[in-house]
Scaffold this active site. Structure first.
Site, PDB file in Angstrom:
ATOM      1  CG  LEU A   1      39.686 -84.532   6.374  1.00  0.00           C
ATOM      2  CD1 LEU A   1      38.520 -83.675   6.857  1.00  0.00           C
ATOM      3  CD2 LEU A   1      39.251 -85.991   6.219  1.00  0.00           C
TER       4      LEU A   1
ATOM      5  CG  HIS B   1      44.600 -75.046  15.636  1.00  0.00           C
ATOM      6  ND1 HIS B   1      45.354 -76.131  15.236  1.00  0.00           N
ATOM      7  CD2 HIS B   1      45.484 -74.051  15.905  1.00  0.00           C
ATOM      8  CE1 HIS B   1      46.633 -75.801  15.266  1.00  0.00           C
ATOM      9  NE2 HIS B   1      46.745 -74.558  15.660  1.00  0.00           N
TER      10      HIS B   1
ATOM     11  CB  THR C   1      38.734 -84.348  26.536  1.00  0.00           C
ATOM     12  OG1 THR C   1      39.643 -83.585  25.767  1.00  0.00           O
ATOM     13  CG2 THR C   1      39.485 -85.375  27.345  1.00  0.00           C
TER      14      THR C   1
HETATM   15  C1  GRF Z   1      42.352 -80.547  21.195  1.00  0.00           C
HETATM   16  O1  GRF Z   1      43.075 -79.795  22.093  1.00  0.00           O
HETATM   17  C2  GRF Z   1      42.209 -79.826  19.887  1.00  0.00           C
HETATM   18  O2  GRF Z   1      42.417 -78.460  19.962  1.00  0.00           O
HETATM   19  C3  GRF Z   1      43.284 -80.428  19.024  1.00  0.00           C
HETATM   20  O3  GRF Z   1      43.429 -81.735  19.458  1.00  0.00           O
HETATM   21  C4  GRF Z   1      43.055 -81.845  20.831  1.00  0.00           C
HETATM   22  C5  GRF Z   1      42.179 -83.045  20.957  1.00  0.00           C
HETATM   23  O4  GRF Z   1      41.974 -83.440  22.273  1.00  0.00           O
HETATM   24  N1  GRF Z   1      42.950 -80.288  17.630  1.00  0.00           N
HETATM   25  P1  GRF Z   1      40.841 -84.475  22.649  1.00  0.00           P
HETATM   26  O5  GRF Z   1      41.097 -85.760  21.847  1.00  0.00           O
HETATM   27  O6  GRF Z   1      39.534 -83.859  22.305  1.00  0.00           O
HETATM   28  O7  GRF Z   1      40.998 -84.727  24.113  1.00  0.00           O
END
Ligand code: GRF
Length: 187
Positions: free
Chosen positions: A91, A107, A15
């Protein structure tokens, strides 16, 4: 405006990738997304890459050689920014060194608090007042690089992990793009 070429790394729903694709369609957004990399072949986010005709690669093995292949892709495509958007693989130091200052991550906590996984669960358990999200540069230490942008929201007493995640993600979709604008506005 000459846009920089960016690559988005994903492992899941994508997303945030979706939000970055939306932003990048605007002529004055500083990057285009020229490559999507996933470590999961079934990552839903790959459907977005297909839908928007963005080249994508799946690398689901471990070790030195897989990173070498990613590095080659990135160099061949002249990518100058790597956005980690829910990429659930760490990584190597060597990889990060190769792209020093050019990898950013989003994050779901107000860093430096709640590094690592299960942030919503821990935040609720500790009865925090605020939750939020942080966009930061990636260095060799997990979730520890220089912060670019952070935004908080108030936790409601009716919040559970699901509702909190949804509300935090809604701000992620804004701050990831805003952080990228800030990076390039400065340069
Ligand atoms: C996000 O909430 C981000 O903060 C974390 O992983 C999630 C990924 O969600 N690192 P999406 O795959 O972008 O829906």
């Amino acid at each position: 405006m000459v846009k920089k070429k960016a690559c988005v790394f994903i492992s899941g729903t994508g997303t945030n990738l979706r939000a970055l694709i939306n932003s990048s369609r605007s002529y004055n957004f500083p990057i285009n997304i020229n490559l999507v990399i996933s470590n999961k072949k079934n990552a839903k986010g790959l459907l977005l890459a297909k839908k928007f005709s963005i080249p994508f690669k799946i690398f689901n093995s471990n070790g030195f050689f897989y990173e070498k292949k990613i590095l080659k892709e990135i160099k061949d495509k002249k990518i100058s920014l790597i956005c980690l958007a829910g990429y659930m693989k760490i990584l190597s130091k060597n990889f990060i060194k190769n792209f020093k200052g050019k990898i950013i991550n989003i994050h779901p906590s107000l860093l430096p608090k709640y590094k690592g996984i299960d942030t919503y669960k821990r935040i609720l358990k500790n009865k925090e007042v605020n939750a939020g999200s942080t966009v930061h540069y990636v260095n060799e230490k997990l979730d520890s690089g220089r912060i670019i942008l952070r935004k908080s929201i108030l936790i409601k007493n009716t919040d559970n992990e699901k509702t909190l995640k949804k509300r935090v993600q809604n701000i992620e979709y804004l701050i990831f793009s805003e952080a990228i604008r800030r990076i390039y506005l400065k340069n």
